[in-house]
Write a protein that holds these residues in place. Structure first.
Motif, mmCIF file in Angstrom:
data_model
loop_
_atom_site.group_PDB
_atom_site.id
_atom_site.type_symbol
_atom_site.label_atom_id
_atom_site.label_comp_id
_atom_site.label_asym_id
_atom_site.label_seq_id
_atom_site.Cartn_x
_atom_site.Cartn_y
_atom_site.Cartn_z
ATOM 1 N N GLY A 143 0.950 -1.221 0.065
ATOM 2 C CA GLY A 143 0.082 -0.004 -0.021
ATOM 3 C C GLY A 143 0.836 1.240 -0.124
ATOM 4 O O GLY A 143 0.342 2.227 0.207
ATOM 5 N N THR A 144 2.168 1.033 0.003
ATOM 6 C CA THR A 144 3.013 2.240 -0.132
ATOM 7 C C THR A 144 4.055 2.364 -1.578
ATOM 8 O O THR A 144 3.849 1.296 -2.266
ATOM 9 C CB THR A 144 3.964 2.237 1.023
ATOM 10 O OG1 THR A 144 5.015 1.352 0.732
ATOM 11 C CG2 THR A 144 3.420 2.089 2.266
ATOM 12 N N THR A 145 4.421 3.539 -1.665
ATOM 13 C CA THR A 145 5.169 3.595 -2.954
ATOM 14 C C THR A 145 6.687 3.427 -2.567
ATOM 15 O O THR A 145 7.520 4.204 -3.121
ATOM 16 C CB THR A 145 5.158 5.193 -3.752
ATOM 17 O OG1 THR A 145 5.113 5.914 -2.675
ATOM 18 C CG2 THR A 145 3.608 5.235 -4.311
ATOM 19 N N GLU A 146 6.884 2.201 -1.979
ATOM 20 C CA GLU A 146 8.414 1.984 -1.520
ATOM 21 C C GLU A 146 8.825 1.095 -2.500
ATOM 22 O O GLU A 146 7.954 0.153 -2.897
ATOM 23 C CB GLU A 146 8.429 1.348 -0.258
ATOM 24 C CG GLU A 146 8.137 2.380 0.886
ATOM 25 C CD GLU A 146 8.145 2.087 2.374
ATOM 26 O OE1 GLU A 146 8.179 2.899 3.316
ATOM 27 O OE2 GLU A 146 8.146 0.499 2.382
ATOM 28 N N VAL A 147 9.924 1.110 -3.051
ATOM 29 C CA VAL A 147 10.672 0.250 -3.771
ATOM 30 C C VAL A 147 11.768 -0.474 -3.387
ATOM 31 O O VAL A 147 12.758 0.065 -2.525
ATOM 32 C CB VAL A 147 10.895 0.546 -5.140
ATOM 33 C CG1 VAL A 147 9.587 0.877 -6.202
ATOM 34 C CG2 VAL A 147 11.636 1.757 -5.122
ATOM 35 N N VAL A 148 12.192 -1.836 -3.890
ATOM 36 C CA VAL A 148 13.572 -2.405 -3.662
ATOM 37 C C VAL A 148 14.149 -2.445 -4.910
ATOM 38 O O VAL A 148 13.641 -2.999 -5.746
ATOM 39 C CB VAL A 148 13.372 -3.929 -3.059
ATOM 40 C CG1 VAL A 148 14.680 -4.776 -2.985
ATOM 41 C CG2 VAL A 148 12.976 -3.881 -1.470
ATOM 42 N N ILE A 149 15.152 -2.147 -5.009
ATOM 43 C CA ILE A 149 16.094 -2.056 -6.335
ATOM 44 C C ILE A 149 16.962 -3.086 -6.504
ATOM 45 O O ILE A 149 17.717 -3.568 -5.424
ATOM 46 C CB ILE A 149 16.828 -0.601 -6.724
ATOM 47 C CG1 ILE A 149 18.000 -0.386 -5.361
ATOM 48 C CG2 ILE A 149 15.552 0.556 -6.678
ATOM 49 C CD1 ILE A 149 18.743 0.723 -5.513
ATOM 50 N N GLY A 150 17.189 -3.806 -7.549
ATOM 51 C CA GLY A 150 18.227 -4.898 -7.877
ATOM 52 C C GLY A 150 19.704 -4.403 -7.525
ATOM 53 O O GLY A 150 19.991 -3.233 -7.666
ATOM 54 N N GLU A 151 20.591 -5.136 -7.238
ATOM 55 C CA GLU A 151 22.013 -4.744 -6.998
ATOM 56 C C GLU A 151 22.503 -3.948 -8.225
ATOM 57 O O GLU A 151 23.351 -2.929 -8.147
ATOM 58 C CB GLU A 151 22.906 -6.009 -6.817
ATOM 59 C CG GLU A 151 24.121 -5.402 -6.200
ATOM 60 C CD GLU A 151 24.897 -7.054 -5.826
ATOM 61 O OE1 GLU A 151 24.711 -7.942 -6.155
ATOM 62 O OE2 GLU A 151 25.981 -6.980 -5.139
ATOM 63 N N GLN A 152 22.149 -4.581 -9.252
ATOM 64 C CA GLN A 152 22.813 -3.827 -10.652
ATOM 65 C C GLN A 152 22.168 -2.439 -10.775
ATOM 66 O O GLN A 152 22.904 -1.440 -11.395
ATOM 67 C CB GLN A 152 22.599 -4.844 -11.919
ATOM 68 C CG GLN A 152 23.238 -5.927 -11.998
ATOM 69 C CD GLN A 152 24.731 -6.018 -11.659
ATOM 70 O OE1 GLN A 152 25.628 -4.889 -12.055
ATOM 71 N NE2 GLN A 152 25.629 -7.055 -11.082
ATOM 72 N N ILE A 153 21.111 -2.254 -10.642
ATOM 73 C CA ILE A 153 20.383 -0.986 -10.674
ATOM 74 C C ILE A 153 20.900 0.097 -9.659
ATOM 75 O O ILE A 153 21.499 1.073 -9.897
ATOM 76 C CB ILE A 153 18.852 -1.024 -10.276
ATOM 77 C CG1 ILE A 153 17.950 -2.090 -11.263
ATOM 78 C CG2 ILE A 153 17.957 0.221 -10.215
ATOM 79 C CD1 ILE A 153 18.024 -1.481 -12.604
ATOM 80 N N ALA A 154 21.328 -0.539 -8.492
ATOM 81 C CA ALA A 154 22.157 0.255 -7.395
ATOM 82 C C ALA A 154 23.305 0.734 -7.805
ATOM 83 O O ALA A 154 23.950 1.937 -7.749
ATOM 84 C CB ALA A 154 22.216 -0.478 -6.285
ATOM 85 N N GLY A 192 8.248 -3.174 -6.558
ATOM 86 C CA GLY A 192 7.387 -2.499 -5.681
ATOM 87 C C GLY A 192 5.821 -3.241 -5.389
ATOM 88 O O GLY A 192 5.690 -4.249 -6.079
ATOM 89 N N ASP A 193 5.125 -2.346 -4.852
ATOM 90 C CA ASP A 193 3.657 -2.861 -4.462
ATOM 91 C C ASP A 193 3.002 -2.841 -5.963
ATOM 92 O O ASP A 193 2.642 -1.935 -6.562
ATOM 93 C CB ASP A 193 3.083 -1.939 -3.497
ATOM 94 C CG ASP A 193 1.644 -2.515 -3.192
ATOM 95 O OD1 ASP A 193 1.524 -3.654 -2.359
ATOM 96 O OD2 ASP A 193 0.585 -1.933 -3.790
ATOM 97 N N VAL A 194 2.438 -3.960 -6.199
ATOM 98 C CA VAL A 194 1.495 -4.327 -7.461
ATOM 99 C C VAL A 194 0.204 -3.362 -7.688
ATOM 100 O O VAL A 194 0.216 -2.658 -8.533
ATOM 101 C CB VAL A 194 1.386 -5.555 -7.809
ATOM 102 C CG1 VAL A 194 0.340 -6.173 -6.556
ATOM 103 C CG2 VAL A 194 0.846 -5.744 -9.486
ATOM 104 N N ASP A 195 -0.499 -3.006 -6.542
ATOM 105 C CA ASP A 195 -1.492 -2.316 -6.743
ATOM 106 C C ASP A 195 -1.147 -0.803 -6.749
ATOM 107 O O ASP A 195 -1.660 0.079 -7.447
ATOM 108 C CB ASP A 195 -2.368 -2.312 -5.459
ATOM 109 C CG ASP A 195 -2.948 -3.657 -5.254
ATOM 110 O OD1 ASP A 195 -3.494 -4.305 -6.267
ATOM 111 O OD2 ASP A 195 -3.030 -4.362 -4.114
ATOM 112 N N GLN A 196 -0.229 -0.327 -6.129
ATOM 113 C CA GLN A 196 0.297 1.183 -6.310
ATOM 114 C C GLN A 196 1.019 1.176 -7.471
ATOM 115 O O GLN A 196 0.625 2.339 -8.288
ATOM 116 C CB GLN A 196 1.559 1.337 -5.119
ATOM 117 C CG GLN A 196 1.031 1.453 -3.799
ATOM 118 C CD GLN A 196 -0.204 2.248 -3.410
ATOM 119 O OE1 GLN A 196 -0.113 3.632 -3.930
ATOM 120 N NE2 GLN A 196 -1.247 1.895 -2.782
#
Lengths: 390, 224
Positions: A143-154, A192-196
């Protein structure tokens, strides 16, 4: 015949500079081959190994990629209610509908932006894909706009890592974690969250649905169940097959290009090796005559020179494998032609690629060594004994 | 009189160079008894070295037959000849032909690699041969660490290590100074006298030839 082996080894050793140059040339060619194999391995790992044998991917009929696919919410509900799907500890079906979109991000050090995959999913995605693991921060909250990024993106795009922001669709998103995925394509994604994410893009359908089977053998009943339900109109693929299909074009292209160059260079290396060995024979003509006069047979002389060639090949292959080991630390990125997104992968050394490289190097050194060795074995003894020089 | 260990029967040898046929030996016969030390002298191109090559089976006669150490050399196949040479022929070369990357002992061991002797046995033979030529203290030296005379003595040790029936020496002193040449000839004489070796030596050097029991003067393919 230890002494004859010592004779070969010492002769290779005393021709230091010529030997080094020949080995260097052979090693470079072998390294090219090894790098091509490592590229293929890296791509395989990034793409094919992204898929798990227990996972099944559902796409709209006719769609070849997640981007081009669409699954409605009610279809997803029907699928999740099917029997034969693995369950979470909370007895929920491990079947996750996901939305996949592309966003444009500027790569560090590049002027032009590149496409990056953003996957709207659910926290259970970490159970569905156990190779993906948080290495910093935490997972997003639903329910939030938080994301986890892949190591290569970082490493390549969002150098700020945790705490940095990015725009996805109509909203600003906040990075809360970094994940690694054992070199698979998920390291080049943002989750990230699919619904968001659906809300952010005003979408009312998912891209795909991935479910986990209790065992790989449970595939057929699920395929039959989905295929016989007229409400679904979905294609059912093993996740690994999907990723394999996506990698075929790119891997074939890279391999063809690489092998073509390797072949051309190998021809040059064979000529180099042949010239070196012709030089070795020419400088030892009288020695060869003496050995024949003592009673050594032509095939023994042939063996001596072939062993020398093979020794050059063995040293060159060790050098190439050393180079290959260093190349493992190199990460490359390419356009994934099926999703038109950035895909980063590491050059990967495997025992098979090491064996192929050794075989190839020994093979070309052998091919290069055969004509001079035959020449040495066939030298007329009386003429050889009266040759000027050593 | 001893049985002949080498016998040439009406041997001719010619080479074809371009369209020209060059005759080196003409209807040549020779009988060398066991234990003979024979020197063959003559100008360059007179066919001296050809005789050694024919005895060893390194070259084949155009006509005639050659018997040496129990076989008809001119009628053997390459493989049989190589095996026979390893057993019955010892070579001493003008330029020593030692392998520079091998030690004196390893150079001397080379002919024994063709025998069935175990490594330890081979080493005993090598030590004995190098001892006989007075180089026991140079066993692990490489050719570059030896003088010309010492190199030739290693060459002689290599020639005798397998106890061959016939010793063929091609200008053994041709590359040595007078003192070293005398030492080498004294050594060959000792091998002949003490071990009863049959020695065929080709030389330009009349001083060297004087050490032989018999001297054959050769010119244009014939004995003078």
């Amino acid at each position: 015949m230890k002494l004859l082996l010592a004779y070969s080894v010492r002769n290779v050793w005393v021709r230091g500079s010529t030997t080094a140059l020949t080995i260097g040339g052979l090693a470079l060619v072998s390294l090219i081959l090894l790098a091509v194999l490592m590229l293929g391995n890296g791509l395989n790992r990034a793409l094919i190994e992204s898929g798990s044998p227990d996972n099944v991917l559902l796409l709209r009929k006719g769609a070849t990629t997640e981007i081009a696919s669409g699954i409605y919410r009610d279809q997803a509900h029907v699928v999740r209610s099917l029997a034969g799907i693995a369950q979470t500890s909370g007895r929920k079906p491990l079947a996750i509908p996901e939305l996949v979109v592309l966003i444009s991000l500027t790569k560090n050090g590049a002027d032009t932006p590149a496409n990056v995959v953003v996957r709207g999913t659910q926290p259970e995605a970490f159970m569905l894909r156990p190779q993906v693991r948080l290495i910093a921060g935490r997972a997003w909250q639903q329910g939030t706009t938080e994301v986890v990024i892949g190591e290569q993106i970082a490493k390549r795009f969002l150098l700020g890592g945790i705490g940095s922001h990015l725009r996805v669709g109509k909203r600003e998103w906040h990075v809360v974690g970094i994940a690694e995925a054992q070199g698979t394509a998920f390291e080049s994604e943002i989750w990230g969250d699919v619904d968001q994410l659906m809300a952010s893009y005003g979408r009312d359908s998912y891209s795909s649905l991935t479910l986990r089977l209790p065992a790989p053998s449970a595939f057929q009943p699920i395929e039959d169940a989905i295929g016989s339900d007229t409400r679904l109109l979905l294609q059912v693929k093993r996740e690994r097959d999907y990723y394999r299909e996506k990698s075929v074009t790119m891997a074939t292209f890279i391999r063809l290009l690489g092998f073509t160059f390797t072949l051309i260079f190998a021809f040059g290396a064979i000529l180099g090796g042949t010239m070196t060995m012709y030089g070795a024979v020419a400088s030892r003509t009288r020695e060869i005559g003496m050995l024949r006069a003592l009673g050594f047979l032509p095939r023994q002389i042939l063996a001596v020179f072939l062993v020398e060639s093979l020794m050059l090949g063995a040293l060159a292959s060790l050098l190439a494998i050393g180079g290959g080991t260093a190349l493992q630390f190199v990460t490359l990125s390419t356009m994934n032609f099926s999703t038109f997104s950035e895909l980063a992968f590491r050059l990967t050394l495997t025992p098979v690629s090491v064996l192929i490289t050794m075989g190839f190097t020994l093979g070309i050194s052998m091919v290069g060594g055969i004509p001079p060795a035959i020449w040495a074995a066939r030298l007329p003894v009386t003429a050889a004994l009266h040759t000027p020089g050593r | 009189m001893n049985q002949p260990v080498v016998e040439f029967q009406r041997v001719s040898k010619s080479y074809v160079r371009g369209e020209q046929e060059i005759s080196v030996l003409k209807d040549f016969s020779l009988s060398i008894p066991q234990g003979q030390f024979l020197a063959i002298m003559g100008p360059s191109g007179s066919g001296k070295t050809t005789i050694l090559n024919l005895v060893a089976g390194l070259d084949r006669p155009t006509q005639g037959t050659i018997h040496a150490a129990g076989i008809a050399v001119s009628q053997q196949g390459e493989t049989d000849l190589a095996r026979w040479r390893a057993r019955h022929i010892g070579f001493v070369f003008q330029f020593y032909n030692l392998i520079p990357v091998l030690t004196a002992a390893e150079n001397v061991e080379l002919p024994l690699l063709l025998s069935k002797l175990a490594r330890r046995e081979r080493f005993k033979h090598v030590q004995a041969a190098l001892g006989l030529v007075g180089l026991s203290d140079r066993i692990h030296h490489y050719p570059r660490q030896l003088s010309g005379g010492q190199e030739q003595r290693v060459g002689i040790a290599r020639a005798i290590v397998s106890d061959p029936t016939i010793l063929l020496a091609d200008e053994p002193t041709g590359n040595l100074d007078r003192t070293a040449a005398q030492a080498i000839m004294a050594l060959l004489t000792r091998l002949h006298q003490e071990l009863n070796k049959t020695i065929l030596m080709v030389t330009h050097d009349p001083h060297a030839a004087d050490y032989a029991q018999e001297i054959l003067h050769f010119d244009k393919g014939k004995v003078r």
